[in-house]
Design a protein around this motif. Structure first.
Motif, short mmCIF file in Angstrom:
data_model
loop_
_atom_site.label_atom_id
_atom_site.label_comp_id
_atom_site.label_asym_id
_atom_site.label_seq_id
_atom_site.Cartn_x
_atom_site.Cartn_y
_atom_site.Cartn_z
N LEU B 324 0.76 -1.09 -0.02
CA LEU B 324 0.04 -0.08 0.16
C LEU B 324 0.93 1.27 0.16
O LEU B 324 0.93 2.30 -0.92
N MET B 328 1.66 3.75 -3.05
CA MET B 328 1.08 5.16 -3.30
C MET B 328 2.07 5.99 -3.44
O MET B 328 2.08 7.09 -4.06
N ASN B 331 2.56 5.91 -7.24
CA ASN B 331 1.74 6.41 -7.98
C ASN B 331 1.72 7.99 -7.97
O ASN B 331 1.67 8.63 -9.03
N THR B 332 2.06 8.62 -6.78
CA THR B 332 2.09 10.22 -6.75
C THR B 332 3.43 10.65 -7.51
O THR B 332 3.28 11.53 -8.04
#
Lengths: 454, 454
Positions: B324, B328, B331-332
């Motif tokens: 997770l 993240m 992704n960012t």
């Protein structure tokens, strides 16, 4: 080069600014109108509201129209509201028809209605005819300002007609030939007209080998046609082959750029590519929806690993390789996705069978999976002296790469089949799906072969 | 539409195939030459070698040249080697100059030399002049087949000159005006010529507000200029403003498409975008180098987590949130990267300061980090009833998003500064770096606050 341009523009602007300060209309007009409309727009947009208000009084609607044609859509809304509505309507009426329609399409419906109400009737009607085409269709980017002739005309008549129409036409380099019922029957280029004898007939010179696009067709298809056939303009027709308008190459260049940017930003999960100059709030607002969706998908992954807590408790070492395996799944999935999305976008995937693509991707996954799997087994054996753990990770990576590669191409193909834009299956989305697949494979195998590992 | 085209093409081809089978040259030529060269090329390329050999004997080098101009570079190499070298050289000589140069640039040096040796001297020299421009510069995509006039000519003289040059010129819609030393001094469009009086002088009508590009400048700059200024052709000059050639819009459409595809494929870590029709081996060969690099980077992440084995052993639950948090961060980072790369590509980042971009991204990271951090803390508290674990994950995500967003924009900006193409910092590359950062933050905090968690 770029710096020189910047410098030249600055010097020029200093002149223009001085003229504005001293309220020398003639000097301002002489300097400003000498510039290319693109540069005029660049300079105009950088000014304070006060100076812009001054400029409005110095230029005619006709002259402002050229500036407007070169301003980005994002900037134009605030500019329109600051000016006198009547003046704004006059500018819109004087603009190239397709550009005016673009602007009106970006406004609220009641704004559009009020502009059309105060505009002269002829322009308003021309604009209304174009407003009802759906966004991103060929009809939505066409213009009706083009030159059409009858096939029975002589070249001389056609040339005279062309000279008369030239000031308003978006292009005069292609002239379209229509019959009495306005069906598109041919095209003649200015090049052909120039090298023909004046008393020949249009029908003798024109080409009846016409490429055209239906008004409802996606703008991307129009772009592909113009690129393939090297056209400067493409006629847009209705389903009965009546000529409705033309799309010119300058608009298609923008379409190609936009569509590519769109695919790119979707791959990166940025819903609408922020321009670099938007602020932090705006950027966060655009990116947060994606991040939150991905956060929930990530929670799914977490709860999935949670179900293997027992396995994890026994061999904590397993956790070490989670990011590696999930990462490889994400990477290979993104690769396969990108290839499939581009293939669909360029129409290549239609020529080839979908099954053939999937078979190829399965093969690719097998090859890359085998290579990476063997490599990682050897590395872990040498590094940790753990042969079985290495084998577990190696086989997991192999299976993961095969499945993830297949998923990366299968998902966009399915979406395309279901008429959903495949580019929506963004990189991070595929990555998260592949995270889940890879963890299922990895922990599933670890749990099954726990005896060997302990 | 697309299916209809396919059907029409098939019917047409059936006619053509019958003509080939019965060896009816005239019938074949009548049907084949009626097609647009793009369609001729599509049909030609699908045939067996045997049928292609037959086609060579039915068409002149001049007619084959038009077919060749529409064949993809990847396909042309094998076609050139199957035909008689003399015939191939004649075709190359008859082709549009820039297209012939593109083909020769894709061949081995000794092949180029042998083609140039048997080609007629005039064409060979024209080609040689263009061969030495570096790939992807403006010079490498220009043609020297354009029309130039003197400013002292009358419109009538210019028009006659134009008619004479038209058959060989790539475009006749822009005519370039040079002085006695071949400096570029103006441009006059065919539109202007058509609507001017015949006894006016070129110097009265021409525009001296000329946009041009230096031959060594990147082709992307040329594309941006043509898009911004809505040009159909762009003159290419040397550092002394001598006119060397022109770039036409059909080539620029291809450049825009290529450059966008390139950025896209780099974001997905596919070194050279496979066309959908390449086989599995070819695709694997292109993707493996990236995957192996990423595998080693992944090993780095693994060894990093390995250093926190003790922490993991104590709280195995920590492992659940690894994907997770790493996800993240990836992704960012990819979002910030994509925005920065596009900003650099479109030149927007030059206008804005780099520091301003970084400040904005820091702000964006802070906002998205806060939102996602609070959200995840609440979710974990509700789901697992673990407040401190939730807080740990929440704060880790917040810090991770801030750092990862910054890294995603900082790295491409640094690369641009160091004159490396920022698109090389592909999505998976940034993702892996951010994996490492996020794991350091997460396990670092977990280790520090172990007492609270136990």
């Amino acid at each position: 080069m770029e710096n020189l341009d910047e410098l030249e523009r600055q010097q020029w602007w200093d002149q223009i600014e001085k003229a504005l300060d001293n309220e020398e209309i003639d000097h301002f007009r002489a300097e400003f109108l000498e510039l290319h409309p693109y540069d005029q727009a660049q300079i105009f947009i950088e000014q304070s509201k006060k100076i812009r208000m001054q400029i409005y009084t110095y230029l005619s609607p006709d002259e402002m129209a050229e500036v407007f044609e070169n301003i980005e859509l994002d900037d134009i809304d605030s500019i329109l509201t600051e000016m006198e509505p009547r003046f704004a309507a006059d500018i819109l009426a004087e603009m190239a028809l397709d550009d005016a329609v673009d602007i009106l399409n970006s406004l609220e419906q009641n704004e559009v209605a009020s502009f059309l109400a105060i505009m002269n009737a002829k322009s308003a009607n021309e604009i209304k005819d174009l407003l009802h085409y759906e966004e991103k269709t060929s009809g939505s980017i066409m213009t009706t300002e083009f030159v059409r002739v009858k096939s029975s005309m002589t070249i001389r008549e056609a040339l005279n007609h062309l000279r008369k129409e030239a000031p308003d036409a978006e292009t005069i380099y292609y002239v379209y030939v229509i019959d009495d019922d306005k069906h598109l029957v041919g095209v003649i280029s200015l090049r052909d007209i120039i090298i023909s004898e004046e008393d020949w007939y249009v029908s003798d010179v024109m080409s009846d080998r016409i490429v055209s696009v239906p008004a409802g067709e996606d703008q991307e298809s129009a772009a592909k046609m113009m690129r393939d056939y090297d056209l400067l303009a493409l006629p847009v027709v209705d389903f009965q082959n009546h000529l409705l308008g033309i799309i010119t190459v300058d608009d298609i260049m923008d379409v190609i750029q936009e569509e590519a940017s769109e695919d790119y930003s979707k791959l990166a999960a940025v819903s609408d590519m922020d321009k670099v100059d938007t602020g932090a709030w705006m950027a966060a607002k655009k990116r947060l929806p994606w991040l939150i969706i991905l956060l929930f998908l990530g929670m799914l992954t977490a709860s999935l690993i949670g179900r293997f807590e027992e396995t994890l408790d026994k061999v904590a070492l397993l956790a070490i390789f989670i990011p590696l395996i999930a990462g490889m799944a994400g990477n290979t999935g993104t690769q396969a996705l990108a290839v499939a999305v581009r293939g669909i976008a360029t129409g290549e995937s239609d020529q080839e069978g979908k099954l053939k693509i999937l078979a190829r991707e399965a093969g690719t996954g097998l090859i890359t999976g085998l290579c990476c799997g063997v490599l990682i087994t050897v590395i872990i054996y040498l590094w940790k002296d753990e042969f079985y753990l290495g084998l577990l990770v190696g086989i997991s990576i192999m299976l993961t790469l095969i499945v993830a590669t297949l998923a990366g191409s299968l998902i966009p193909l399915l979406m395309h089949k279901m008429k959903v834009d495949p580019a929506v299956a963004s990189g991070p989305f595929i990555t998260t799906i592949n995270d889940i697949i890879s963890i299922l494979i990895y922990f599933g195998m670890a749990t099954a072969f726990m005896d060997v590992l302990l």
